[in-house]
Design a protein around this motif. Structure first.
Motif, PDB file in Angstrom:
ATOM      1  N   LYS A  81       0.886  -1.250  -0.034  1.00 23.42           N
ATOM      2  CA  LYS A  81       0.059  -0.049   0.080  1.00 23.42           C
ATOM      3  C   LYS A  81       0.855   1.324   0.070  1.00 23.42           C
ATOM      4  O   LYS A  81       1.836   1.362   0.905  1.00 23.42           O
ATOM      5  CB  LYS A  81      -0.904  -0.045   1.261  1.00 23.42           C
ATOM      6  CG  LYS A  81      -2.030  -0.971   1.207  1.00 23.42           C
ATOM      7  CD  LYS A  81      -2.884  -0.875   2.436  1.00 23.42           C
ATOM      8  CE  LYS A  81      -3.964  -1.951   2.466  1.00 23.42           C
ATOM      9  NZ  LYS A  81      -4.823  -1.901   3.572  1.00 23.42           N
ATOM     10  N   THR A  98      -3.437   3.794  -0.582  1.00 29.71           N
ATOM     11  CA  THR A  98      -4.056   3.199  -1.796  1.00 29.71           C
ATOM     12  C   THR A  98      -3.196   1.791  -2.225  1.00 29.71           C
ATOM     13  O   THR A  98      -1.958   1.754  -1.892  1.00 29.71           O
ATOM     14  CB  THR A  98      -4.075   4.111  -2.927  1.00 29.71           C
ATOM     15  OG1 THR A  98      -4.753   3.527  -4.032  1.00 29.71           O
ATOM     16  CG2 THR A  98      -2.594   4.633  -3.247  1.00 29.71           C
ATOM     17  N   ASP A  99      -4.090   1.114  -2.590  1.00 30.80           N
ATOM     18  CA  ASP A  99      -3.514  -0.148  -3.120  1.00 30.80           C
ATOM     19  C   ASP A  99      -3.357  -0.115  -4.862  1.00 30.80           C
ATOM     20  O   ASP A  99      -3.158  -0.915  -5.332  1.00 30.80           O
ATOM     21  CB  ASP A  99      -4.270  -1.556  -2.715  1.00 30.80           C
ATOM     22  CG  ASP A  99      -5.862  -1.572  -3.341  1.00 30.80           C
ATOM     23  OD1 ASP A  99      -6.359  -0.525  -3.862  1.00 30.80           O
ATOM     24  OD2 ASP A  99      -6.577  -2.479  -2.791  1.00 30.80           O
ATOM     25  N   THR A 101      -6.162   0.910  -6.573  1.00 35.63           N
ATOM     26  CA  THR A 101      -7.404   0.891  -7.127  1.00 35.63           C
ATOM     27  C   THR A 101      -8.347   2.014  -6.451  1.00 35.63           C
ATOM     28  O   THR A 101      -7.888   2.450  -5.324  1.00 35.63           O
ATOM     29  CB  THR A 101      -8.239  -0.512  -6.768  1.00 35.63           C
ATOM     30  OG1 THR A 101      -8.361  -0.318  -5.454  1.00 35.63           O
ATOM     31  CG2 THR A 101      -7.415  -1.390  -7.485  1.00 35.63           C
ATOM     32  N   GLY A 104      -9.794   1.025  -3.055  1.00 30.06           N
ATOM     33  CA  GLY A 104      -8.962   0.619  -2.069  1.00 30.06           C
ATOM     34  C   GLY A 104      -8.000   1.923  -1.839  1.00 30.06           C
ATOM     35  O   GLY A 104      -6.986   1.930  -1.210  1.00 30.06           O
ATOM     36  N   THR A 105      -8.577   3.068  -1.958  1.00 25.44           N
ATOM     37  CA  THR A 105      -8.027   4.301  -1.846  1.00 25.44           C
ATOM     38  C   THR A 105      -8.719   4.863  -0.592  1.00 25.44           C
ATOM     39  O   THR A 105      -9.998   5.242  -0.823  1.00 25.44           O
ATOM     40  CB  THR A 105      -7.950   5.295  -3.076  1.00 25.44           C
ATOM     41  OG1 THR A 105      -7.111   4.594  -4.114  1.00 25.44           O
ATOM     42  CG2 THR A 105      -7.250   6.761  -2.620  1.00 25.44           C
TER      43      THR A 105
END
Length: 689
Positions: A81, A98-99, A101, A104-105
């Protein structure tokens, strides 16, 4: 790589030859995107509005992924991350992750609750934790720690109460120690964090601030500068105090960063001494001296070593003299071995102003480290033995050159633009050659490629048919080169477009991130990592007793292909059997095509070096032979079981020592032979017949 001089002070189709691959495919228009590969896609930010974007390498797959904006205060990575300062209306500028995506943020913590901003900054990953500074009215700006779960915790309050402890801190990590500068209630200081313990290692004199880090082994060196008082260099291993290495009282020394860098177990830097401005210096921590007075007199040669490279086991860099202007120089670390590589612009007093193009990495882990950055450039990596650079001979404009570190091997590659500058300041190495910004005088600055030959130096594609596309190359991902360029459609406030040059392109075989030797009581552990590998085969581990003559002591298989960080290690179990107190190590990185690349040299100072000893015959009657390995020499004594001394002699240091002792007059019985080195004693028992 635009505005390359800033780095030095702190870093439609045309006819395409058969080997030039692909075309330029536009992925986005006028958002000035930049970023790095991350979690299987590209993680990008827009310089136009600070939004986050993602791309799978296609135009349709290049899109804005979140409404949160980056507050442009840096970032770091933990457990796949990215942690950064995110900005929105509800929370202000706070800690986000964020990852890669949109879903995922997420907001990690609203440190200053509500729309007010704690403005996280100064991100660094240290010991598998995220550290950053943030502001609250109660504490001021302090250092926070985040483990990846729960909430971040403030871990400092050096300036008690609401006072700020941090203002543009300079972080560096080495050997599980995090170094940084902070403000306490009496002034500024340098601190070290080991585990959870903070240690003040130096109070900074008034007016001084940190301006550089580098290291030799586990010892970190840092410089502090003042525009009125000069510069000082210190060393430390994170203990309670730092050692002053050298004090440069010339105020001019404090005006510019000293460009600290490690090469051949010394720290090289630029400094001004009383009566001698800006020359090349070096130190090993105990001895500090000017390498050479390149421009004799008071003016100094103002060497540029931040982008220096290593060729022919010498350091190649730019320096200026009154007679020749700025040209390339080379040094072996001695005054006599410091010479001008070539006078490219032979007009008296005029230099060619060369800018070396060392290999560099766009690995996200390295770019996100917020560290002292000495390994941003891979100084020993080269293209077929050459490093490219730009220079101006005084008649042909700025053109493409190459050097192998010798005078005869420093040559013009091609006069690309016969009426002006043919080379820009952005470049990227590939196994096919260096891709760079070139201008033939007709099509403006566009993507070019060179393998170092005249015929192999050609344009790739003309992106902007009406002028310069001014390409800025970022990285290679899945065989394509990603870049920003202007397609000439007018743009929005000068923002550029995101492109990929369709390959296949491949990075140079191995991007070595670091080599560290750690000494243990019984062996030496070597650790290194790579941020990318292409066609790599194995690493040869080389060891030396003198730093010059190396032997191959082992091999470690390489990953072959990798775009992620790979870590490697090797244990030298035979280190203490070499008979010397100090050993030197380096790697020879081999690829599957037979090419090899030497790493930098690191050293290991061994702990108490043991004595190895054997005696024979045993039992003995007349002569007792003692074979020993003792780098420091010592004393051999023979005593009986009651402690009575029958023999004592001093022996010289030797790795293959032999001593014969006449014991014919000794009474029969049991004896002890002792080999003493100060408090260290090696004992063996024998019997006199």
């Amino acid at each position: 790589m635009k505005n390359f001089y800033m780095i030095l002070m702190c870093i439609a189709f045309i006819e395409i030859p058969p080997y030039v691959f692909g075309q330029a495919i536009q992925l986005d228009d006028n958002h000035n995107l930049s970023g790095v590969p991350f979690n299987g896609k590209l993680l990008l930010t827009s310089d136009r509005d600070s939004t986050f974007w993602t791309s799978d390498g296609t135009a349709v797959g290049t899109m804005q992924m979140s409404t949160v904006k980056s507050d442009l205060n840096g970032y770091t990575i933990l457990n796949n991350k990215v942690y950064f300062a995110g900005l929105n209306a509800a929370n202000g500028s706070e800690l986000w992750s964020t990852d890669g995506t949109g879903v995922g943020t997420v907001l990690v913590s609203d440190i200053w609750s509500g729309p007010d901003s704690s403005k996280p900054a100064d991100f660094v990953n240290f010991n598998n934790k995220v550290y950053f500074t943030a502001y609250t009215p109660a504490l001021g700006r302090e250092l926070y720690e985040y483990t990846g779960s729960g909430s971040p915790v403030s871990v400092t309050d050096f300036n008690p109460g609401a006072g700020n402890s941090f203002d543009n801190p300079f972080f560096a990590s080495l050997n599980n120690v995090l170094y940084f500068n902070a403000t306490n209630n009496t002034g500024n200081a340098v601190y070290a964090l080991q585990g959870s313990t903070f240690t003040k290692i130096l109070d900074l004199p008034t007016g001084f601030s940190i301006n550089g880090y580098s290291h030799i082994g586990n010892t970190i060196f840092f410089s502090i500068g003042s525009t009125s008082s000069g510069m000082k260099i210190y060393s430390t291993i994170g203990t309670a105090s730092a050692t002053l290495v050298k004090d440069f009282s010339n105020p001019f020394a404090g005006f510019f960063p000293p460009q600290l860098m490690n090469w051949n177990n010394k720290i090289y830097f630029v400094a001004a001494e009383t009566g001698v401005d800006s020359e090349l210096w070096s130190t090993d921590g105990s001895s500090t001296s000017m390498v050479a007075d390149i421009n004799t007199g008071s003016e100094g040669s103002s060497p540029i070593i931040v982008n220096s490279v290593v060729l022919q086991n010498k350091l190649v860099f730019a320096a200026t003299t009154d007679a020749s202007g700025m040209e390339l120089w080379t040094t072996d670390g001695t005054a006599s071995g410091t010479t001008m590589l070539k006078d490219i612009n032979t007009n008296p007093g005029d230099g060619s102003d060369p800018i070396l193009w060392p290999a560099w990495s766009a690995d996200i882990n390295k770019l996100a480290s917020n560290d002292y950055g000495i390994e941003y450039f891979n100084r020993t990596t080269n293209y077929n033995g050459y490093i490219f650079f730009s220079a101006n001979d005084g008649t042909g404009g700025v053109e493409l050159y190459k050097t192998d570190g010798t005078t005869v091997g420093t040559v013009l590659v091609k006069d690309i633009n016969t009426s002006g500058d043919g080379v820009g300041d952005s470049y990227l190495y590939t196994t096919s050659g260096v891709v760079f910004s070139g201008n033939d005088g007709t099509n403006g600055f566009e993507p070019w490629i060179s393998d170092g030959s005249i015929s192999g130096t050609q344009p790739i594609v003309n992106i902007n048919l009406s002028g310069d596309s001014d390409p800025d190359f970022y990285f290679i991902w899945k065989g394509d080169i990603y870049l920003n360029a202007d397609n000439g459609n007018g743009g929005v406030d000068g923002y550029y477009d995101f492109y990929k040059l369709q390959g296949p392109y491949s990075p140079l075989p191995v991007t070595l991130s670091g080599l560290v030797a750690t000494v243990y009581p019984e062996n030496v552990l070597l650790n290194w990592s790579t941020s990318s590998e292409n066609n790599s085969d194995h690493f040869e581990v080389l060891r030396s007793k003198d730093g010059e003559h190396f032997e191959n002591i082992g091999s470690v298989a390489a990953a072959g292909q990798s775009n992620t960080t790979k870590k490697y290690s090797f244990v030298d179990n035979d280190a203490y059997n070499q008979g010397v107190n100090k050993l030197y190590y380096r790697l020879n990185m081999k690829d599957r095509d037979g090419r090899s690349y030497l790493s930098k040299v690191v050293n290991a100072t061994l702990n108490d070096l043991p004595v190895t000893m054997s005696i024979y015959p045993n039992p003995a009657s007349d002569l007792l032979k003692v074979k020993y390995n003792a780098a420091e020499g010592g004393t051999i004594s023979i005593v009986d079981i009651n402690g009575k001394v029958f023999h004592r002699t001093t022996v010289s240091p030797s790795t293959v020592g032999m001593k014969q002792i006449n014991i014919s007059t000794f009474p029969p019985g049991a004896y002890l032979l002792k080999f003493s080195q100060g408090r260290k004693v090696t004992i063996q028992k024998f019997v006199k017949q």
